[in-house]
Design an enzyme around this catalytic site. Structure first.
Site, short mmCIF file in Angstrom:
data_model
loop_
_atom_site.label_atom_id
_atom_site.label_comp_id
_atom_site.label_asym_id
_atom_site.label_seq_id
_atom_site.Cartn_x
_atom_site.Cartn_y
_atom_site.Cartn_z
CG HIS A 325 -1.58 1.30 1.49
ND1 HIS A 325 -2.83 1.63 1.01
CD2 HIS A 325 -1.15 2.40 2.18
CE1 HIS A 325 -3.15 2.85 1.39
NE2 HIS A 325 -2.14 3.34 2.11
CD GLU A 326 2.23 3.57 3.83
OE1 GLU A 326 2.64 4.65 3.35
OE2 GLU A 326 1.19 3.49 4.51
CG HIS A 329 0.65 6.32 -0.94
ND1 HIS A 329 -0.56 6.85 -1.33
CD2 HIS A 329 0.42 5.74 0.29
CE1 HIS A 329 -1.48 6.63 -0.39
NE2 HIS A 329 -0.90 5.94 0.59
CD GLU A 404 -4.01 6.65 2.44
OE1 GLU A 404 -3.94 5.44 2.79
OE2 GLU A 404 -3.02 7.38 2.32
#
Length: 462
Positions: A325-326, A329, A404
């Site tokens: 997920h990070e 970004h 997000e």
């Protein structure tokens, strides 16, 4: 407009924002009080015991936040009404006069003003910080700091902040003074360089002053993280574990760095099977292991010790899901987009500042007969721009929520759907996040979507 009208317009808007924020908080606080039973939609996501803990924790924080906010607004109002800003400016001038300087040494006076203002702010906020740490966080099992550690941490934080803020402020004022009609271009460029420099050096030189960073040991987790980074062309150079458990049991993970020099940092509280970084021999007597306590004293010790919130952490697959997920970004360009938005906003604000800086009526509204550069920065950026800042903040929150969801979807495409859902549920439980949210409060405040919204989005077919 005359100075008095400007002052009361700014003062009125300040209170309107406070009342609006208070109204939204009261809506959310009402849910903490009334939604006592676990809603059906949360069955399978959270048990009743954890739900109760989360509800009470967030209710305590919200009640405390009400009093902190009220005191802050009253204090701020009194400072404005009774001329606290010009008073500190005059005191700063008196101090430098004792050492042979006069008002022509504006940068020197500005530095003294900054020291006084930051000292005042630190002193007035300290009781609230102490209460938050040693009452609320302690009560709910999150605080890991001893009073001695807390005091050293606060002193260190104060002086590090001063060491950074003073030279930056002095250089900023100097550039404005010598920059001519287009000083705002030079100021923007200067602050861009400063922000990039701070991002570069923070984790390597500033953060280690407060927490211990250790390379993640060789093993399955490290190997799989490196493979994940390589699979999406993320230029990982270093992989650290930070000793977050020394101050709190809250968990987190992040990455930093520019170009081909990226680092990933995992909090030790995030890792399910990670041992504490400190050996027993390094612990004070008060932190001795249970085995070192005589049997007849164990019951007495356990009775006196605050009840600790038990965390469960994430397994390797879940940690990889969180990191995917990070890294999403980064891969989706969210970091660059945020940087561009921030810099465009900064440039436009300083261009507007260049137009307003010589408007004496703004200074007069706050009790000044002269136009000190630092005071102009405070008046214009904190007060004159406040309506714009509120709108911008809301837009940035909305953009962040969209990012997000996109990062979650990126992790989903990497086949981490199940692990990410499990990790989100565990992290919500570990951090006692309350999963029932008022729609207005959530929309205005949450830069990250609520848990149920994220789980629902992950369940949708690709």
């Amino acid at each position: 407009m005359d100075p008095e009208s400007i002052f009361y317009a700014i003062f009125t808007f300040m209170w309107l924002v406070y009342l609006w924020e208070g109204y939204m908080s009261s809506r959310q606080r009402a849910l903490y009080r009334t939604v006592v039973k676990l809603p059906e939609k949360l069955e399978g996501v959270m048990d009743q015991e954890t739900y109760d803990k989360a509800r009470l924790y967030n209710l305590d924080k919200s009640n405390f936040g009400f009093w902190v906010g009220l005191w802050g607004e009253i204090e701020h109002s009194l400072i404005l009404i009774y001329g606290g800003i010009p008073y500190i400016w005059r005191i700063s001038g008196n101090v430098i006069e004792k050492y042979g300087y006069d008002s022509s040494y504006e940068i020197t006076q500005s530095v003294v003003f900054l020291v006084f203002a930051m000292t005042f702010s630190t002193i007035t906020s300290m009781p609230f910080s102490v209460y938050s740490t040693f009452v609320i966080e302690q009560k709910h099992g999150f605080n890991k700091q001893s009073p001695g550690f807390f005091v050293k941490d606060q002193i260190k934080k104060f002086f590090v902040t001063m060491a950074i803020a003073i030279p930056i402020t002095a250089l900023l004022i100097y550039i404005i003074q010598i920059g001519g009609d287009y000083f705002f271009i030079y100021v923007w460029a200067f602050l861009l360089v400063v922000s990039l420099l701070m991002i570069t050096i923070y984790a390597d030189y500033i953060a280690p002053l407060f927490d211990k960073f250790t390379p993640l040991p060789e093993g399955e987790l490290r190997t799989r993280i490196e493979e994940l980074a390589k699979s999406i062309d993320f230029p990982l150079t270093k992989l650290y574990v930070v000793e977050g458990s020394k101050r709190s049991s809250h968990s987190n993970a992040y990455f930093y760095g520019f170009f081909k020099n990226k680092r990933i940092v995992l909090f030790d509280t995030l890792l399910e099977d990670y041992s504490p970084l400190n050996d027993d021999k390094d612990k004070p007597d008060s932190e001795a292991t249970e085995e070192s306590v005589p049997a007849e004293k164990k019951e007495e010790v356990n009775e006196d010790k605050p009840k600790e919130h038990k965390k469960q952490g994430c397994n390797n697959e879940e940690i990889l899901a969180v990191l995917s997920h990070e890294l999403g970004h980064w891969k989706l360009g969210h970091i660059i987009k945020n940087l561009v938005i921030s810099q465009v906003n900064s440039f436009l604000c300083f261009a507007a500042f260049a137009f307003l800086i010589d408007q004496q009526v703004l200074y007069s509204a706050f009790g000044f007969n002269t136009r000190p550069t630092l005071i102009g920065l405070i008046i214009i950026f904190q007060y004159v721009f406040s309506p714009y800042n509120e709108v911008l903040s809301f837009c940035v929150t909305m953009l962040s929520r969209m990012f997000e969801f996109q990062a979650d979807n990126f992790a989903k495409k990497l086949k981490f759907t199940t692990a990410l859902k499990s990790a989100l549920i565990k992290l919500n439980k570990d951090n006692l996040g309350f999963p029932v949210n008022d729609w207005l409060y959530s929309t205005w405040h949450f830069s990250h979507p609520p848990l149920l919204e994220r789980l629902k989005a992950l369940e949708k077919s690709e």
